[in-house]
Design an enzyme around this catalytic site. Sequence first.
Site, PDB file in Angstrom:
ATOM      1  N   ASN A   7     -61.589 -35.491  20.261  1.00  0.00           N
ATOM      2  CA  ASN A   7     -61.473 -35.329  21.702  1.00  0.00           C
ATOM      3  C   ASN A   7     -61.371 -33.830  21.965  1.00  0.00           C
ATOM      4  OD1 ASN A   7     -60.349 -34.867  24.311  1.00  0.00           O
ATOM      5  ND2 ASN A   7     -59.564 -36.960  24.383  1.00  0.00           N
ATOM      6  N   GLU A  38     -64.083 -36.795  26.027  1.00  0.00           N
ATOM      7  CA  GLU A  38     -63.683 -35.906  27.119  1.00  0.00           C
ATOM      8  C   GLU A  38     -64.602 -34.685  27.214  1.00  0.00           C
ATOM      9  OE1 GLU A  38     -59.784 -35.649  29.089  1.00  0.00           O
ATOM     10  OE2 GLU A  38     -58.998 -35.960  27.065  1.00  0.00           O
ATOM     11  N   ASP A 154     -60.804 -41.565  20.669  1.00  0.00           N
ATOM     12  CA  ASP A 154     -59.451 -41.400  21.190  1.00  0.00           C
ATOM     13  C   ASP A 154     -59.035 -42.750  21.769  1.00  0.00           C
ATOM     14  OD1 ASP A 154     -57.145 -40.870  22.551  1.00  0.00           O
ATOM     15  OD2 ASP A 154     -57.966 -39.283  23.817  1.00  0.00           O
ATOM     16  N   ASN A 156     -55.925 -43.665  22.597  1.00  0.00           N
ATOM     17  CA  ASN A 156     -54.776 -43.602  23.491  1.00  0.00           C
ATOM     18  C   ASN A 156     -53.774 -44.728  23.218  1.00  0.00           C
ATOM     19  OD1 ASN A 156     -54.786 -41.293  25.271  1.00  0.00           O
ATOM     20  ND2 ASN A 156     -56.681 -42.108  26.144  1.00  0.00           N
ATOM     21  N   ASP A 225     -55.883 -40.971  17.687  1.00  0.00           N
ATOM     22  CA  ASP A 225     -57.318 -40.890  17.387  1.00  0.00           C
ATOM     23  C   ASP A 225     -57.562 -41.642  16.088  1.00  0.00           C
ATOM     24  OD1 ASP A 225     -58.321 -38.582  19.395  1.00  0.00           O
ATOM     25  OD2 ASP A 225     -56.311 -38.125  18.648  1.00  0.00           O
ATOM     26  N   ASP A 254     -56.141 -30.356  22.779  1.00  0.00           N
ATOM     27  CA  ASP A 254     -54.837 -30.879  22.375  1.00  0.00           C
ATOM     28  C   ASP A 254     -54.957 -31.930  21.275  1.00  0.00           C
ATOM     29  OD1 ASP A 254     -56.096 -32.432  24.294  1.00  0.00           O
ATOM     30  OD2 ASP A 254     -54.309 -32.811  25.493  1.00  0.00           O
ATOM     31  N   HIS A 255     -56.193 -32.276  20.889  1.00  0.00           N
ATOM     32  CA  HIS A 255     -56.451 -33.212  19.793  1.00  0.00           C
ATOM     33  C   HIS A 255     -57.029 -32.477  18.586  1.00  0.00           C
ATOM     34  CE1 HIS A 255     -56.320 -37.090  22.183  1.00  0.00           C
ATOM     35  NE2 HIS A 255     -56.428 -36.201  23.155  1.00  0.00           N
TER      36      HIS A 255
END
Length: 263
Positions: A7, A38, A154, A156, A225, A254-255
């Site tokens: 991501n 994303e 991802d 989530n 992930d 941030d991943h």
Amino acid sequence: MKIATWNVNSLSVRLPQVLDWLAAQKESGGIDVLALQELKLTDDKFPIAALQETGYQAHWFGQKTYNGVALISPAMGTEVVKNIPGFEDDMSRVIAATYSDGAGASVRVIGAYFPNGQAPDSDKFVYKMRWLDALRDWVGSEMQKHPNLVLLGDYNITFDELDMWDPVGLKDTIHCTVAERDKLQALIDLGLTDSFRLFEQPEKSYSWWDYREFAFRRNRGLRIDHILISPALKARAKACVIDRAPRKNERPSDHAPVVLTLD
């Protein structure tokens, strides 16, 4: 064969990092398929020229400001599908294609950006539950047609307390609810396997860290992930790792990428 998910939290911002990472991976054989999530750009803004200049092709499914997914590979895939067939959705969340494994077989790769869900009592959480049901039904039908299948992206969703930096404080919060984990288990029940857990891993292994409060430096993260694989690929899995290095970049996502190696 190496298959990865990342991501990137805006491909327009992170493109140089993606290109640098792909180049670095060539030293160890290269990435055969990279699923991105994303993108946060429309289809016409996708940087296909920059990728082709470095020897990669792509299939992508963009959306302005939010979401967006892509599959990047040295060769074009076939049987491309965008979003979950039969599920009405105005979000760009899923892209699938079939690739050669270089040994005469094909691998179905489904890259997905699962809904965040916002909060367990929100309308977005209801959408997440419906989306997960539709995904499970479709992936089940895809597995009937494609014995070699990878579902990655991802998610989530965490699997359990091992995927949480603070199991007590985060209990029943978004990504960590029983309802979400039940839907994740429903995917596992199709016959899929969490490839990361096939191998011994360092304690506190996470793939996402908040930008705030020095979360990455303090390793306060979540493992959300995932790379799930079909039974035929489970027998071929050789390694699955989280590459934390890109999270140390200036202006990182941030991943972190997750990489699966198949023989």
